[in-house]
Design a protein around this motif. Structure first.
Motif, PDB file in Angstrom:
ATOM      1  N   ALA A 124       0.849  -1.202   0.000  1.00 62.97           N
ATOM      2  CA  ALA A 124       0.000   0.000   0.000  1.00 62.97           C
ATOM      3  C   ALA A 124       0.877   1.241   0.000  1.00 62.97           C
ATOM      4  CB  ALA A 124      -0.917   0.001   1.201  1.00 62.97           C
ATOM      5  N   SER A 125       0.537   2.207  -0.838  1.00 67.26           N
ATOM      6  CA  SER A 125       1.290   3.462  -0.923  1.00 67.26           C
ATOM      7  C   SER A 125       0.376   4.522  -1.513  1.00 67.26           C
ATOM      8  CB  SER A 125       2.543   3.292  -1.793  1.00 67.26           C
ATOM      9  OG  SER A 125       2.173   3.063  -3.140  1.00 67.26           O
ATOM     10  N   LYS A 126       0.859   5.769  -1.546  1.00 69.56           N
ATOM     11  CA  LYS A 126       0.051   6.832  -2.142  1.00 69.56           C
ATOM     12  C   LYS A 126      -0.107   6.632  -3.648  1.00 69.56           C
ATOM     13  CE  LYS A 126       0.895  10.332   1.380  1.00 69.56           C
ATOM     14  NZ  LYS A 126       1.360  11.714   1.682  1.00 69.56           N
ATOM     15  N   LYS A 127       0.859   5.944  -4.272  1.00 73.63           N
ATOM     16  CA  LYS A 127       0.736   5.628  -5.693  1.00 73.63           C
ATOM     17  C   LYS A 127      -0.142   4.397  -5.914  1.00 73.63           C
ATOM     18  CE  LYS A 127       5.161   7.602  -7.183  1.00 73.63           C
ATOM     19  NZ  LYS A 127       6.459   7.326  -7.859  1.00 73.63           N
ATOM     20  N   ASN A 128      -0.277   3.602  -4.879  1.00 79.48           N
ATOM     21  CA  ASN A 128      -1.080   2.385  -4.970  1.00 79.48           C
ATOM     22  C   ASN A 128      -2.007   2.298  -3.752  1.00 79.48           C
ATOM     23  OD1 ASN A 128      -1.972  -0.174  -5.897  1.00 79.48           O
ATOM     24  ND2 ASN A 128      -0.486  -1.198  -4.548  1.00 79.48           N
ATOM     25  N   PRO A 129      -3.002   3.207  -3.651  1.00 78.27           N
ATOM     26  CA  PRO A 129      -3.898   3.210  -2.478  1.00 78.27           C
ATOM     27  C   PRO A 129      -4.731   1.940  -2.417  1.00 78.27           C
ATOM     28  CG  PRO A 129      -4.727   4.689  -4.178  1.00 78.27           C
ATOM     29  CD  PRO A 129      -3.370   4.253  -4.630  1.00 78.27           C
TER      30      PRO A 129
END
Length: 284
Positions: free
Chosen positions: A161-166
């Protein structure tokens, strides 16, 4: 006898002595500056004196009134860094201890300590089949309620999970309503996180507005896909889940209620009889 007293005056609840004769509260044993007391007292098995407290702040906490027990706690914690260590059983001569040891990524394990033999060894793992390396850390974030009070929330992120892959979000309001979530190993949070969901839980008594505030705080992290937010709860948590569907239909894409509390007249009628079993009103 000891009991927690909450006057609902804006201050955290106190732990006090209470008379078993007339039920009147007496001397205050402990009051935390920021958290209601929800826990238990720890007594010396020989003297039966209160030597400490086991309760929850943002994380599990122990408060010791006895310097000897405090020193033992510090010694035990040195053997298990970054884990919560509790004395769950103590021999009458205070030389043998059973410890529970846990963390968000380590289900509870039990250890036997013998001070005379200067030994410590494992007794039992509660979930030996789980690999801690495959479990996910539980993070603590702060949010404010509509009244301006700051509360704690627990945020379990799936791997990747990341801001590029919410990731999609599952909001888990607890039952109670006076119960609360605590940090540490949570099988349901780990289950959903393992399957790619962010899991959001929180501490203390909450109602619908607080659930909404907590959820919107989670969305601000940028780690959550705002188009894939679900809310699921059991008992009073199910009532809050359905309240979300009614009052915040644009916020949630999916609502799940488990064994929900929906008919409050029936609940109050039934709760009159629980006092004869539990000694207190309410069972949610």
């Amino acid at each position: 006898m000891v009991a927690s007293e909450h006057l609902y005056d804006g201050n955290p609840s106190e732990l006090k002595f209470v008379s078993m004769v007339d039920g009147e509260f007496g001397e205050t044993i402990f009051q935390d500056r920021g958290y209601d007391f929800t826990g238990s007292v720890i007594r010396d098995p020989g003297t039966r004196n209160i030597v400490g407290l086991d309760f929850h702040r943002a994380t599990p906490a122990q408060v010791w009134f006895d310097s000897g027990y405090e020193a033992l706690q510090q010694m035990f914690e040195q053997n298990f860094p970054q884990r919560v260590v509790r004395m769950v059983s103590i021999s009458d001569d205070t030389t043998v201890f059973v410890l529970s040891v846990s963390s968000d990524r380590h289900p509870t394990s039990y250890f036997l300590v013998d001070l005379k033999a200067k030994s410590i060894g494992p007794l039992k793992d509660s979930r030996p089949w789980l690999d801690p390396e495959r479990l996910n850390a539980m993070n603590i974030i702060k949010f404010k309620t509509t009244e301006g009070r700051q509360l704690d929330a627990y945020f379990t992120l799936p791997q990747g999970a990341s801001k590029k892959n919410p990731a999609p979000l599952i909001v888990l309001p607890h039952g109670g309503p006076a119960s609360h979530d605590t940090p540490g190993f949570d099988w349901m949070a780990q289950y959903f996180a393992n399957r790619g969901y962010v899991v959001f839980q929180w501490d203390f008594l909450k109602m619908h507005a607080d659930v909404t505030a907590a959820t919107k705080t989670a969305l601000k992290t940028g780690l959550v896909d705002p188009e894939r937010v679900a809310i699921m709860g059991g008992s009073f948590g199910a009532y809050l889940a359905l309240s979300g569907a009614v009052h915040e239909p644009e916020l949630y894409s999916c609502i799940v209620g488990l064994a929900g509390v929906y008919d409050w007249v029936e609940v109050m009628n039934d709760s009159r009889y629980s006092q004869y079993v539990s000694g207190e009103l309410g069972f949610l």
